[in-house]
Design an enzyme around this catalytic site. Structure first.
Site, PDB file in Angstrom:
ATOM      1  N   ASP A 145      34.523 -62.850 -32.999  1.00 22.47           N
ATOM      2  CA  ASP A 145      34.391 -62.805 -34.458  1.00 22.47           C
ATOM      3  C   ASP A 145      35.300 -61.731 -35.030  1.00 22.47           C
ATOM      4  O   ASP A 145      35.149 -60.550 -34.698  1.00 22.47           O
ATOM      5  CB  ASP A 145      32.942 -62.458 -34.833  1.00 22.47           C
ATOM      6  CG  ASP A 145      32.006 -63.630 -34.629  1.00 22.47           C
ATOM      7  OD1 ASP A 145      32.262 -64.697 -35.209  1.00 22.47           O
ATOM      8  OD2 ASP A 145      31.012 -63.478 -33.884  1.00 22.47           O
ATOM      9  N   HIS A 182      37.063 -66.846 -33.935  1.00 18.46           N
ATOM     10  CA  HIS A 182      36.581 -67.204 -35.277  1.00 18.46           C
ATOM     11  C   HIS A 182      37.124 -66.184 -36.267  1.00 18.46           C
ATOM     12  O   HIS A 182      36.679 -65.042 -36.297  1.00 18.46           O
ATOM     13  CB  HIS A 182      35.036 -67.201 -35.254  1.00 18.46           C
ATOM     14  CG  HIS A 182      34.405 -67.516 -36.566  1.00 18.46           C
ATOM     15  ND1 HIS A 182      33.068 -67.287 -36.819  1.00 18.46           N
ATOM     16  CD2 HIS A 182      34.905 -68.060 -37.710  1.00 18.46           C
ATOM     17  CE1 HIS A 182      32.788 -67.670 -38.058  1.00 18.46           C
ATOM     18  NE2 HIS A 182      33.882 -68.134 -38.617  1.00 18.46           N
ATOM     19  N   GLY A 203      29.534 -62.708 -41.520  1.00 19.82           N
ATOM     20  CA  GLY A 203      29.659 -61.260 -41.706  1.00 19.82           C
ATOM     21  C   GLY A 203      28.818 -60.443 -40.747  1.00 19.82           C
ATOM     22  O   GLY A 203      29.246 -59.406 -40.296  1.00 19.82           O
ATOM     23  N   ASP A 240      27.129 -72.043 -35.615  1.00 18.60           N
ATOM     24  CA  ASP A 240      27.266 -70.597 -35.450  1.00 18.60           C
ATOM     25  C   ASP A 240      26.339 -69.847 -36.398  1.00 18.60           C
ATOM     26  O   ASP A 240      26.501 -69.921 -37.618  1.00 18.60           O
ATOM     27  CB  ASP A 240      28.732 -70.220 -35.730  1.00 18.60           C
ATOM     28  CG  ASP A 240      29.023 -68.741 -35.511  1.00 18.60           C
ATOM     29  OD1 ASP A 240      28.153 -68.023 -34.983  1.00 18.60           O
ATOM     30  OD2 ASP A 240      30.138 -68.308 -35.860  1.00 18.60           O
TER      31      ASP A 240
HETATM   32  C1  DX5 Z   1      28.500 -64.417 -38.172  1.00 17.93           C
HETATM   33  C2  DX5 Z   1      29.321 -64.684 -36.934  1.00 17.93           C
HETATM   34  C3  DX5 Z   1      28.525 -65.244 -35.810  1.00 17.93           C
HETATM   35  C4  DX5 Z   1      27.467 -64.298 -35.308  1.00 17.93           C
HETATM   36  C5  DX5 Z   1      26.515 -64.997 -34.391  1.00 17.93           C
HETATM   37  O1  DX5 Z   1      29.317 -63.819 -39.100  1.00 17.93           O
HETATM   38  O2  DX5 Z   1      30.361 -65.602 -37.225  1.00 17.93           O
HETATM   39  O3  DX5 Z   1      29.365 -65.673 -34.760  1.00 17.93           O
HETATM   40  O4  DX5 Z   1      27.996 -63.216 -34.639  1.00 17.93           O
HETATM   41  O5  DX5 Z   1      25.523 -64.064 -34.046  1.00 17.93           O
HETATM   42  P1  DX5 Z   1      23.967 -64.420 -34.030  1.00 17.93           P
HETATM   43  O6  DX5 Z   1      23.775 -65.437 -32.933  1.00 17.93           O
HETATM   44  O7  DX5 Z   1      23.330 -63.121 -33.781  1.00 17.93           O
HETATM   45  O8  DX5 Z   1      23.639 -65.034 -35.389  1.00 17.93           O
HETATM   46 ZN    ZN Z   2      31.360 -66.568 -35.495  1.00 21.78          ZN
END
Ligand code: DX5
Ligand code: ZN
Length: 204
Positions: free
Chosen positions: A32, A63, A138, A165
């Site tokens: 991320d 991402h 975020g 996600d």
């Molecule tokens: C949110 C991110 C996600 C997040 C997923 O901004 O894009 O990839 O890190 O984490 P969890 O599984 O904790 O929601």
């Molecule tokens: Zn993500």
């Protein structure tokens, strides 16, 4: 269904967390990246990411939660990622879709919970994957937004991989697992004391 592990939230250090994910049966590591513009959080030290991930044995699922992906794509392609996903809400996604494809990397478009799925219509023929955001981007550790589930059903007949996600754990996965190709899960795995056990519970 494949499991892509996000390390946005971790316990001790990023490096240790990546190493621990590498030792599991995870299919991908989800990276991320945030610019402080598309989302208010910022973690775009690309050299740090490149250093942390350059010797990683898992395929990378990047991402980009950023307004202008150009520099990010150019720098991160040295990691030879499996996917680079950009946000569908930015200006001119097609420019970056083409840039990613030119680097021989599979391309994804992420769509926020409040964005209408029709925004993808013009791009579906160019992309490999849709990343359905089930939280507002975020932060890790947020609650799964069930209202996004109809988007998955709408994409089912299209020729793209479907990934989800945000807020995925052993309960929320049951709501989507029949219909998604990949699930991204972060805090459920990386804040636990047994990564492999959590990954296997998602696959059950
Ligand atoms: C949110 C991110 C996600 C997040 C997923 O901004 O894009 O990839 O890190 O984490 P969890 O599984 O904790 O929601
Ligand atoms: Zn993500």
């Amino acid at each position: 269904m494949k499991v892509s592990v996000s390390f946005l939230k971790y316990q001790n250090s990023k490096a240790e967390t990546i190493q621990k994910i590498s030792q599991t049966s995870a299919d991908y590591i989800h990276v991320d990246i945030m610019d402080g513009l598309f989302v208010s959080q910022k973690n775009d030290d690309l050299d740090e990411f490149i250093n942390l991930l350059k010797d990683c044995n898992k395929p990378l699922d990047i991402h980009l939660m950023v307004l202008n992906p150009l520099v990010y794509i150019n720098k991160l392609k040295v990691l030879n990622p499996m996917f680079i996903t950009i946000q569908a809400e930015i200006l001119n996604p097609l420019v970056y879709i083409k840039q990613i494809k030119k680097a021989n990397i599979k391309v994804g478009l992420a769509i926020n919970p409040n964005t209408d799925i029709s925004l993808l219509d013009n791009y579906l023929k160019y992309i490999d994957l849709v990343l359905i955001m089930s939280v507002n981007p975020g932060l890790g550790g947020q609650k799964f937004i069930e209202e996004v589930i109809p988007k998955i059903k709408k994409l089912k007949s299209k020729n793209v991989l479907i990934s989800i996600d945000g807020g995925i754990n052993d309960e929320t996965i049951k709501l989507v697992k029949e219909d998604v190709d990949i699930c991204v899960s972060g805090s459920y795995i990386c804040l636990s004391d047994n990564f492999e056990k959590q990954i296997n519970k998602l696959r059950l």
